[in-house]
Scaffold this motif. Structure first.
Motif, mmCIF file in Angstrom:
data_model
loop_
_atom_site.group_PDB
_atom_site.id
_atom_site.type_symbol
_atom_site.label_atom_id
_atom_site.label_comp_id
_atom_site.label_asym_id
_atom_site.label_seq_id
_atom_site.Cartn_x
_atom_site.Cartn_y
_atom_site.Cartn_z
ATOM 1 N N ASN A 119 -15.809 -4.715 4.975
ATOM 2 C CA ASN A 119 -16.536 -4.949 6.210
ATOM 3 C C ASN A 119 -15.652 -4.484 7.363
ATOM 4 O O ASN A 119 -14.765 -3.640 7.155
ATOM 5 N N SER A 120 -15.875 -5.017 8.550
ATOM 6 C CA SER A 120 -15.052 -4.648 9.705
ATOM 7 C C SER A 120 -14.514 -5.899 10.390
ATOM 8 O O SER A 120 -14.394 -5.950 11.618
ATOM 9 N N LEU A 121 -14.190 -6.908 9.616
ATOM 10 C CA LEU A 121 -13.711 -8.176 10.170
ATOM 11 C C LEU A 121 -12.417 -7.974 10.953
ATOM 12 O O LEU A 121 -11.459 -7.395 10.443
ATOM 13 N N GLU A 122 -12.387 -8.485 12.178
ATOM 14 C CA GLU A 122 -11.196 -8.397 13.014
ATOM 15 C C GLU A 122 -10.457 -9.722 13.082
ATOM 16 O O GLU A 122 -9.286 -9.755 13.456
ATOM 17 N N ARG A 123 -11.143 -10.792 12.756
ATOM 18 C CA ARG A 123 -10.487 -12.107 12.752
ATOM 19 C C ARG A 123 -11.255 -13.040 11.834
ATOM 20 O O ARG A 123 -12.398 -12.772 11.449
ATOM 21 N N LEU A 144 -8.434 -6.932 9.795
ATOM 22 C CA LEU A 144 -7.697 -8.140 10.153
ATOM 23 C C LEU A 144 -6.262 -7.818 10.543
ATOM 24 O O LEU A 144 -5.609 -6.980 9.923
ATOM 25 N N THR A 145 -5.768 -8.508 11.578
ATOM 26 C CA THR A 145 -4.383 -8.325 12.012
ATOM 27 C C THR A 145 -3.500 -9.525 11.678
ATOM 28 O O THR A 145 -2.285 -9.388 11.614
ATOM 29 N N THR A 158 -6.623 -19.824 -5.495
ATOM 30 C CA THR A 158 -5.824 -19.187 -6.546
ATOM 31 C C THR A 158 -5.727 -17.672 -6.365
ATOM 32 O O THR A 158 -4.787 -17.061 -6.832
ATOM 33 N N VAL A 159 -6.716 -17.076 -5.684
ATOM 34 C CA VAL A 159 -6.721 -15.630 -5.477
ATOM 35 C C VAL A 159 -6.969 -15.337 -4.005
ATOM 36 O O VAL A 159 -7.948 -15.807 -3.428
ATOM 37 N N LEU A 160 -6.063 -14.569 -3.389
ATOM 38 C CA LEU A 160 -6.203 -14.159 -1.995
ATOM 39 C C LEU A 160 -5.928 -12.663 -1.916
ATOM 40 O O LEU A 160 -4.804 -12.212 -2.185
ATOM 41 N N ARG A 161 -6.953 -11.901 -1.544
ATOM 42 C CA ARG A 161 -6.801 -10.448 -1.477
ATOM 43 C C ARG A 161 -7.024 -9.983 -0.043
ATOM 44 O O ARG A 161 -8.103 -10.146 0.515
ATOM 45 N N LEU A 162 -5.972 -9.394 0.522
ATOM 46 C CA LEU A 162 -5.982 -8.939 1.915
ATOM 47 C C LEU A 162 -5.553 -7.480 2.031
ATOM 48 O O LEU A 162 -5.140 -7.050 3.105
#
Length: 620
Positions: A119-123, A144-145, A158-162
């Motif tokens: 997507n285009s999530l900025e925050r 995201l910044t 348990t899973v965080l993908r950034l």
């Protein structure tokens, strides 16, 4: 019959304002009622790829609003029954145009999986921290910044993908996610990492590749359950010694950094794959190698190494060693004794004590050469049982008499200790006596070298060794065909049949499923034999000096292990750029063909330059 009320398992999140949940939806993006109905029943909703610019209010309110017919009871069972409704636990909104998530995301309090990748999530809203049941959060490929501090509340995650965002920092609060097992922060703009990363004691996999990291906090050594650590494509010039405490580490990726030396990975005794290519490492010492007893892959290509310590032979499980493009002038001969080494890459080194033609023979030929240079005491050589048997024979056949002197050149020591039967460079057609083959069987010979003779077929006596033979050298003979019986050598790893009169190979060759290297150079093949493409474990293929006019690039791309391909001195007029897409190709020779591109100046730069050139010409 109508019955008002909500499902028994529908909960209203603490602090939720009912009046804010029931918004007017005149301007809201609608979701098909059937999707909502199924989501109320299954707890899962997938609305990916719909060009959404905002999260539909009917989705945010799905746990609170009631379906119009949820209170109706009908005998046909088609209506949505209020007692079958369940909270939403999985929401997929990937591949849309979202720029933010609303504060009312908190209303989906039962979510366990939230997937908004691409997507285009900025925050992210602070209310993300109210999704206390969340276990998997997929935020890859957004804008995201940073993360809100409320992320620390997601203790069940348990899973965080950034990966593939614009993250310039990671808040200290990430250390509160103590149940995290998989963390992907690759392809961001990270310069530093918080020391609290060391609190993630359950982490198994962390990907920090393609950032701008210059250092790694020593606290990373506390993550003792870590199995995969990916730090490739950063600016790291030094690693903390604490990284050696990762006793469960299986894979360590450090390529494309600025490392000049390594810490001693003292406790990394489970490490199986270590990737260090494209750094500035100028030394690998015995102390570095000592802990790596389980390693199978060691990638050191494109560094500044000037020597390889003899202690590398202690890596008894090593299967792949890549030393391409270093400054090596010699190699320890003992490398030739490493039984499990299947792929040794040395291209681009100024090695002086090994001829170039030997270097181009591939792994098996090179290791055989190194073995031959190891000096063994002559006293170890036993008396020749071959000649003893010959002298004890009362009746000697004329053919055996004719070759008696040559048979005496077969060294019993090589047969016993190196498992090598060599009868080469005799320009002979003589049939070796049965007692020679029996002696080879008794000593479980794995290599037979009958090169530089005048044989027109494979000797029948060789079939006695079908259970043990791993190498056959029949180059520089007069073979016009290979018999179908070749398929019986099921353990064969290396086949050298260069400089013969061959035009094709039997289909039965495909049954040798473990074949790693085959040398077909200087024969009469008009094409690469079809059966070669069936050899899925083949790593090295020499077909130079034939009559090949075209390259079947699609079939070559289906050879998953092919790393070395020599097509020199054929009649190839066009080199398909897709040749560079062969999955593991690292060594490519094309000189001596009538094509116009790549130009000779590019060919002279070596395999890497040629492969890069071809890859750049692929139409995308």
């Amino acid at each position: 019959m109508s019955r008002p009320g909500r499902g028994r398992n529908i909960r209203r999140p603490f602090g939720a304002n009912p009046s804010s949940a029931f918004h007017e939806e005149t301007d809201d993006i609608q979701v098909h009622p059937t999707l909502l109905k199924n989501a109320r029943s299954s707890g899962q909703l997938n609305i990916c790829g719909r060009n959404l610019t905002a999260v539909p209010k009917c989705v945010l309110n799905i746990n609170i609003e009631q379906s119009p017919d949820a209170g109706n009871f009908t005998l046909d069972g088609n209506s949505e029954r209020w007692w079958d409704q369940t909270d939403l636990t999985k929401l997929i909104m990937a591949n849309n145009c979202l720029t933010t998530l609303p504060d009312d995301i908190r209303l989906l309090h039962a979510l366990q999986v939230l997937d908004v990748h691409d997507n285009s999530l900025e925050r992210l809203p602070d209310t993300i921290g109210m999704l206390l049941d969340l276990q998997k959060l997929e935020l890859s490929r957004n804008q995201l910044t940073t993360l809100p501090s409320s992320i620390k509340e997601l203790t069940n995650l348990t899973v965080l993908r950034l990966d593939t965002n614009k993250m310039s920092n990671i808040p200290d609060e990430i250390g509160d996610l103590t149940n995290l097992e998989d963390l992907d922060l690759s392809k961001n703009c990270l310069v530093t990492l918080p020391p609290t990363l060391g609190n993630l004691s359950k982490l198994r996999n962390i990907n920090l590749s393609t950032n701008q990291l210059m250092t790694v906090p020593p606290e990373i050594g506390k993550i003792v359950q870590l199995k995969v650590l990916d730090l490739q494509s950063n600016q790291i010039n030094m690693l903390p010694s604490e990284i050696g405490n990762l006793r469960n580490l299986d894979m360590l990726y450090l390529q494309k950094n600025k490392l000049t030396r390594l810490p001693i990975l003292e406790n990394c005794k489970s490490l199986k794959e270590l990737y260090l290519s494209f750094n500035l490492i100028n030394e690998i010492s015995a102390d570095h190698l000592a802990p790596l007893s389980q390693i199978s892959t060691l990638d050191l290509r494109d560094n500044k190494l000037t020597e390889v310590p003899q202690e590398i032979t202690f890596l008894v499980k090593l299967q792949r060693l890549d030393l391409t493009n270093n400054s090596l002038q010699s190699l320890p001969n003992e490398i030739g004794l490493m039984e499990n080494l299947r792929n040794l890459q040395l291209d681009g080194n100024p090695i002086r004590n090994i001829r170039r033609d030997i270097m181009r023979r591939g792994t098996v030929g090179l290791m055989k050469f190194l073995r031959s240079r190891i000096q063994d005491p002559a006293a170890d050589a036993p008396a020749s049982p071959i000649m003893s048997t010959r002298k004890a024979s009362a009746a000697v056949e004329p053919t055996a008499t004719a070759v008696a002197e040559d048979v005496n050149s077969i060294h019993p020591h090589d047969v016993c200790h190196f498992k090598n039967l060599t009868y080469s460079n005799k320009q002979s057609t003589a049939i070796l006596p049965d007692d020679v083959w029996e002696f080879a069987v008794k000593n479980r010979v794995n290599t037979v070298n009958l090169g530089k003779n005048c044989y027109t077929t494979l000797p029948s006596g060789m079939l006695k060794l079908v259970e043990t033979l791993t190498e056959i050298h029949m180059g520089f003979n007069k073979l016009s065909s290979i018999p179908p019986e070749i398929c019986k050598y099921t353990n064969l790893l290396y086949l050298d049949i260069r400089n013969n009169l061959l035009k094709d190979l039997p289909a039965e060759l495909s049954e040798i499923v473990n074949l790693r290297e085959i040398n077909l150079s200087d024969n009469r093949f008009p094409v690469i034999p079809s059966v070669v493409y069936e050899l899925k474990r083949l790593e090295i293929l020499f077909v130079n000096g034939n009559k090949i006019e075209e390259v079947d690039v699609e079939r070559l791309q289906q050879m998953p292990e092919l790393a070395t391909l020599n097509l020199q001195n054929n009649n190839i007029s066009h080199i398909p750029p897709e040749l560079a897409l062969i999955p593991k190709l690292t060594f490519l020779q094309l000189e001596g063909n009538p094509f116009r591109t790549p130009r000779p100046a590019i060919l002279a730069k070596g395999s890497s330059a040629v492969i890069d050139y071809l890859r750049d010409r692929i139409v995308k």
